[in-house]
Design an enzyme around this catalytic site. Structure first.
Site, PDB file in Angstrom:
ATOM      1  N   CYS A   2      21.644 -13.450 -51.491  1.00 62.61           N
ATOM      2  CA  CYS A   2      22.044 -12.534 -49.885  1.00 62.61           C
ATOM      3  C   CYS A   2      21.682 -11.075 -49.942  1.00 62.61           C
ATOM      4  CB  CYS A   2      23.410 -12.369 -51.079  1.00 62.61           C
ATOM      5  SG  CYS A   2      24.816 -13.670 -50.844  1.00 62.61           S
ATOM      6  N   ARG A  28      15.529 -13.079 -46.138  1.00 62.03           N
ATOM      7  CA  ARG A  28      15.810 -13.486 -47.400  1.00 62.03           C
ATOM      8  C   ARG A  28      16.804 -15.138 -47.235  1.00 62.03           C
ATOM      9  NH1 ARG A  28      16.640  -8.414 -51.020  1.00 62.03           N
ATOM     10  NH2 ARG A  28      18.761  -9.679 -52.180  1.00 62.03           N
ATOM     11  N   TRP A  76      24.229 -15.625 -48.546  1.00 61.59           N
ATOM     12  CA  TRP A  76      23.484 -17.253 -49.019  1.00 61.59           C
ATOM     13  C   TRP A  76      24.930 -17.675 -50.252  1.00 61.59           C
ATOM     14  CZ3 TRP A  76      19.602 -21.606 -47.918  1.00 61.59           C
ATOM     15  CH2 TRP A  76      19.768 -21.971 -49.453  1.00 61.59           C
ATOM     16  N   ASN A 102      26.636  -9.109 -53.707  1.00 64.17           N
ATOM     17  CA  ASN A 102      25.684 -10.390 -53.979  1.00 64.17           C
ATOM     18  C   ASN A 102      25.431 -10.164 -55.440  1.00 64.17           C
ATOM     19  OD1 ASN A 102      24.598 -10.234 -51.585  1.00 64.17           O
ATOM     20  ND2 ASN A 102      22.657  -8.966 -52.186  1.00 64.17           N
ATOM     21  N   GLY A 103      25.418 -12.154 -55.258  1.00 61.46           N
ATOM     22  CA  GLY A 103      25.934 -12.497 -57.307  1.00 61.46           C
ATOM     23  C   GLY A 103      26.992 -12.956 -57.486  1.00 61.46           C
ATOM     24  N   GLU A 475       2.583 -31.294 -61.829  1.00 58.66           N
ATOM     25  CA  GLU A 475       3.253 -30.662 -60.676  1.00 58.66           C
ATOM     26  C   GLU A 475       2.175 -28.943 -60.698  1.00 58.66           C
ATOM     27  OE1 GLU A 475       5.612 -29.496 -58.950  1.00 58.66           O
ATOM     28  OE2 GLU A 475       5.566 -27.454 -58.653  1.00 58.66           O
ATOM     29  N   LYS A 479       0.425 -28.565 -57.182  1.00 61.81           N
ATOM     30  CA  LYS A 479       1.189 -26.827 -57.142  1.00 61.81           C
ATOM     31  C   LYS A 479      -0.410 -26.232 -55.632  1.00 61.81           C
ATOM     32  CE  LYS A 479       3.645 -26.601 -55.415  1.00 61.81           C
ATOM     33  NZ  LYS A 479       5.228 -27.287 -55.794  1.00 61.81           N
ATOM     34  N   GLU A 482      -1.827 -28.363 -52.822  1.00 66.26           N
ATOM     35  CA  GLU A 482      -1.123 -27.704 -52.088  1.00 66.26           C
ATOM     36  C   GLU A 482      -1.285 -27.073 -50.885  1.00 66.26           C
ATOM     37  OE1 GLU A 482       2.703 -27.641 -53.540  1.00 66.26           O
ATOM     38  OE2 GLU A 482       3.687 -28.132 -51.654  1.00 66.26           O
ATOM     39  N   HIS A 498      -8.968 -43.068 -69.670  1.00 65.25           N
ATOM     40  CA  HIS A 498      -8.755 -44.320 -69.172  1.00 65.25           C
ATOM     41  C   HIS A 498      -9.232 -44.638 -67.854  1.00 65.25           C
ATOM     42  CE1 HIS A 498      -6.790 -45.842 -72.349  1.00 65.25           C
ATOM     43  NE2 HIS A 498      -5.805 -45.627 -72.267  1.00 65.25           N
ATOM     44  N   LYS A 597       8.768 -27.264 -44.669  1.00 69.62           N
ATOM     45  CA  LYS A 597       9.652 -26.585 -46.588  1.00 69.62           C
ATOM     46  C   LYS A 597      11.071 -28.325 -46.507  1.00 69.62           C
ATOM     47  CE  LYS A 597      11.514 -24.525 -49.810  1.00 69.62           C
ATOM     48  NZ  LYS A 597      10.629 -24.321 -50.402  1.00 69.62           N
TER      49      LYS A 597
HETATM   50  C1  F6R Z   1       5.909 -29.367 -52.503  1.00 70.46           C
HETATM   51  C2  F6R Z   1       7.325 -29.437 -52.171  1.00 70.46           C
HETATM   52  C3  F6R Z   1       7.545 -31.018 -52.199  1.00 70.46           C
HETATM   53  C4  F6R Z   1       9.285 -31.157 -52.415  1.00 70.46           C
HETATM   54  C5  F6R Z   1       9.571 -32.572 -51.653  1.00 70.46           C
HETATM   55  C6  F6R Z   1      11.135 -32.464 -51.933  1.00 70.46           C
HETATM   56  O1  F6R Z   1       5.888 -27.807 -53.053  1.00 70.46           O
HETATM   57  O2  F6R Z   1       7.972 -28.513 -52.346  1.00 70.46           O
HETATM   58  O3  F6R Z   1       7.042 -31.592 -52.793  1.00 70.46           O
HETATM   59  O4  F6R Z   1       9.519 -30.583 -53.039  1.00 70.46           O
HETATM   60  O5  F6R Z   1       9.301 -32.238 -50.364  1.00 70.46           O
HETATM   61  O6  F6R Z   1      11.613 -31.779 -51.533  1.00 70.46           O
HETATM   62  P1  F6R Z   1      13.459 -31.321 -51.836  1.00 70.46           P
HETATM   63  O7  F6R Z   1      13.484 -30.817 -53.723  1.00 70.46           O
HETATM   64  O8  F6R Z   1      14.236 -30.468 -50.927  1.00 70.46           O
HETATM   65  O9  F6R Z   1      13.849 -32.733 -52.183  1.00 70.46           O
END
Ligand code: F6R
Length: 602
Positions: A2, A28, A76, A102-103, A475, A479, A482, A498, A597
């Site tokens: 927020c 934000r 938010w 906010n909070g 992960e 990352k 990516e 293996h 996203k």
């Molecule tokens: C990687 C990333 C993606 C999401 C995936 C699922 O940084 O963000 O691998 O984790 O597309 O997305 P959500 O969590 O929104 O279902």
């Protein structure tokens, strides 16, 4: 997150200053917005959705807000869906007190019950709405405006940045506790913001409020006191930010900003969910959930890695659990029994593969739960139950703070179920309480940037870990690839020999996640020795509990903690490795090529 803006001293320009401030806070992330302007009277306008909706409502209204004192908010959602009624500002029944916040107010339910028993009617589902009603009641008891606001603040527990305006009152009252708030000192006007960009176009002279402080903005300027009213001497600092940086609060990228927001995100995710005295977790959102016989997770990408962590946590607590890639679940056989709970882990709540899997689980007769960051998202609406992770909005495409919040929420979820079977959560509760500070320490002290410089230009990068370090390795590699576009792979540490060991050379740094000193840690150290014997540089991510450092060329340290919280800390180091490598390579960090996203196609 927020956003808050406030201003005193801009006369007829007040509405424009507030609306422009809200525009600059849009980065934000938000799902509704509103303004309140005072003197004369008090005018409030608020709308769900884009800021444009609010501007349209103001343009169309017979009573466009007017006044020389104003506050505004971008919300938010954390309590209740994004609707006009739930948007801030919230007002008391007389319409004479307006509040933005906010909070999270942890004791809002008790306050709401108390006020309702006195006949107060609530217009929204929010925790915030108790505040204007408390101020109003204090005014009714004869307190002056400042004392009434202080009186209301004394009653609330939790985290807040709050701003209050009253009808015909040429002052803005503001206070902070665990949520940022900053004053902007202009020549003839004073501003208030949850973040400097809110007012940066008017002044660069700022006063950062500290927890427990209370500020009064009036036509003569500003003053700050502590919670008891004792004046606090504050210094004015001048920020030197470029316009380009402002949306990112001074960070070069949203991803780095969001990595650094993690301690705050975790505090929000834990707020009101730990009973430290009893050593238990208290997750209200799970109250209606019947105790499942077994759990199936469905998720994609980073969220799938969080699900693997959930499996490990649940199995350690003796609860049968499996994780499925959502895209495989919907079209494959997955035996569901009467007591199966299917948990969709999805930060966005809109991922098509995960929604399909959840719908399939529902069709197969399973109870469903959405573990998500987005209030009222499709997953949240369609599932039988929901657990919000409360990370705040994430703008960078690469998930960072939402992953950490998912791990924390899954720890809470596991503890809640285990406690039903008599388990003791005391040690976990203490570790979760300390986690935001431990994470801050990791972020402050990390040497990831220097490590990256050492291994820039390598052929491939491998990440290994066992147990709950395995999802961290996966992960870490995801990352890395990516956002750097370099080849990286994550493995269960024992699996490397293996097949993939054939690729290991002095050109393939291996990041080994080793926390604790149990059998798994010792076995991972055995795997570290295997790659070391093939001349691979080893970077150990470790809490120093084992002797893995002896075999490592570089070390990324984390504090020693509980096995459920260690992965969050180790992962933060790997987030920074990926970020700094991508930055060195000049990649498009916040919008990596080919990625989105929220992936809304199967
Ligand atoms: C990687 C990333 C993606 C999401 C995936 C699922 O940084 O963000 O691998 O984790 O597309 O997305 P959500 O969590 O929104 O279902």
């Amino acid at each position: 997150m927020c956003g808050i803006i406030g201003v005193v001293g801009r006369g007829d320009e007040t509405l424009d200053v507030v609306l422009d401030g809200l525009s600059t806070l849009e980065y934000r992330g938000y799902d509704s917005a509103g303004v309140a302007l005072s003197t004369p009277g008090l005018d409030v306008q608020k709308r769900a959705g884009e800021l444009e909706n609010l501007r349209d409502a103001i343009d169309a209204g017979e009573t466009a807000p007017a006044g020389s004192v104003g506050i505004g908010h971008t919300r938010w959602s954390t309590h209740g869906p994004p609707t006009d009624a739930n948007a801030h500002p919230h007002v008391d029944e007389s319409g004479g007190v307006a509040v933005v916040h906010n909070g999270i107010i942890e004791n809002y339910q008790a306050l709401r019950d108390e006020l309702a028993s006195e006949g107060v009617t609530f217009d929204s589902d929010t925790d915030t709405e108790v505040v204007p009603h408390l101020v109003s009641r204090a005014l009714g008891d004869g307190l002056d405006p400042e004392a009434a606001v202080r009186n209301a603040l004394d009653r609330i527990e939790g985290s807040y940045a709050i701003a209050v305006v009253l009808a015909d009152e040429e002052r803005v009252f503001a206070a902070r506790n665990d949520s940022p708030l900053v004053l902007g000192v202009g020549e003839d006007a004073t501003y208030l913001g949850s973040d400097v960009p809110a007012f940066l176009e008017h002044t660069r002279d700022v006063v950062y409020l500290d927890d427990g402080e209370f500020a009064v903005l009036d036509p003569d300027g500003w003053r700050v006191t502590d919670a008891d009213g004792t004046p606090v001497e504050k210094s004015v600092t001048t920020v030197d930010w470029s316009a380009e940086q402002t949306g990112k609060s001074g960070y070069d990228h949203f991803m780095l900003k969001e990595i650094n927001e993690q301690p705050t995100a975790l505090r929000q995710g834990l707020s009101g969910r730990l009973d430290e005295l009893a050593g238990r977790v208290t997750v209200d959102q799970l109250d209606g959930l019947s105790t499942p016989g077994r759990i199936q997770f469905v998720a994609c990408g980073t969220s799938y890695h969080a699900a693997l962590f959930g499996v490990e946590a649940l199995r350690s607590a003796g609860i049968p659990a499996q994780a499925f890639l959502a895209s495989e679940y919907a079209t494959g056989p997955a035996p569901v029994t009467d007591d199966t709970l299917v948990v969709g882990v999805t930060q966005s709540g809109e991922t098509a593969d995960t929604l399909s899997a959840l719908r399939e689980a529902d069709a197969r007769g399973a109870e469903t739960l959405a573990l998500t960051n987005v209030v009222d998202s499709t997953a949240a609406r369609e599932c039988d139950h929901v657990l919000y992770i409360r990370s705040g909005p994430e703008i960078g495409v690469a998930a960072t703070k939402t992953f950490s919040s998912q791990l924390v929420a899954l720890s809470l979820f596991t503890a809640e179920l285990a406690e039903r079977d008599g388990a003791d959560s005391r040690e976990l509760v203490a570790a979760l309480r300390d986690l935001p500070n431990h994470l801050q320490h990791v972020l402050d002290e990390s040497n990831a940037e220097a490590v990256v410089d050492e291994y820039l230009g390598s052929e491939s990068y491998f990440f290994i870990g066992r147990g709950s370090a395995y999802p961290v390795a996966l992960e870490g590699a995801l990352k890395f690839k990516e956002i750097t576009y370099e080849h990286a792979e994550g493995f269960a540490a024992g699996e490397l020999k293996h097949g993939t060991l054939a690729l290991v050379t002095d050109e393939t740094p291996v990041f080994a996640v080793v926390t604790g000193d149990d059998e798994r840690a010792r076995k991972t150290i055995g795997n570290v020795k295997e790659v070391e014997a093939r001349d691979a540089p080893v970077v150990a991510v470790t809490d120093g509990a084992s002797d893995v450092e002896r075999y490592a060329d570089a070390v990324l340290s984390v504090p020693e903690t509980h096995p459920r919280t260690a992965p969050v800390l180790a992962n933060a180091q790997l987030q920074l490795v990926a970020y700094h490598m991508a930055n060195r390579l000049g990649r498009s960090i916040d919008r990596p090529r080919n990625l989105a996203k929220s992936v809304t196609v199967e």
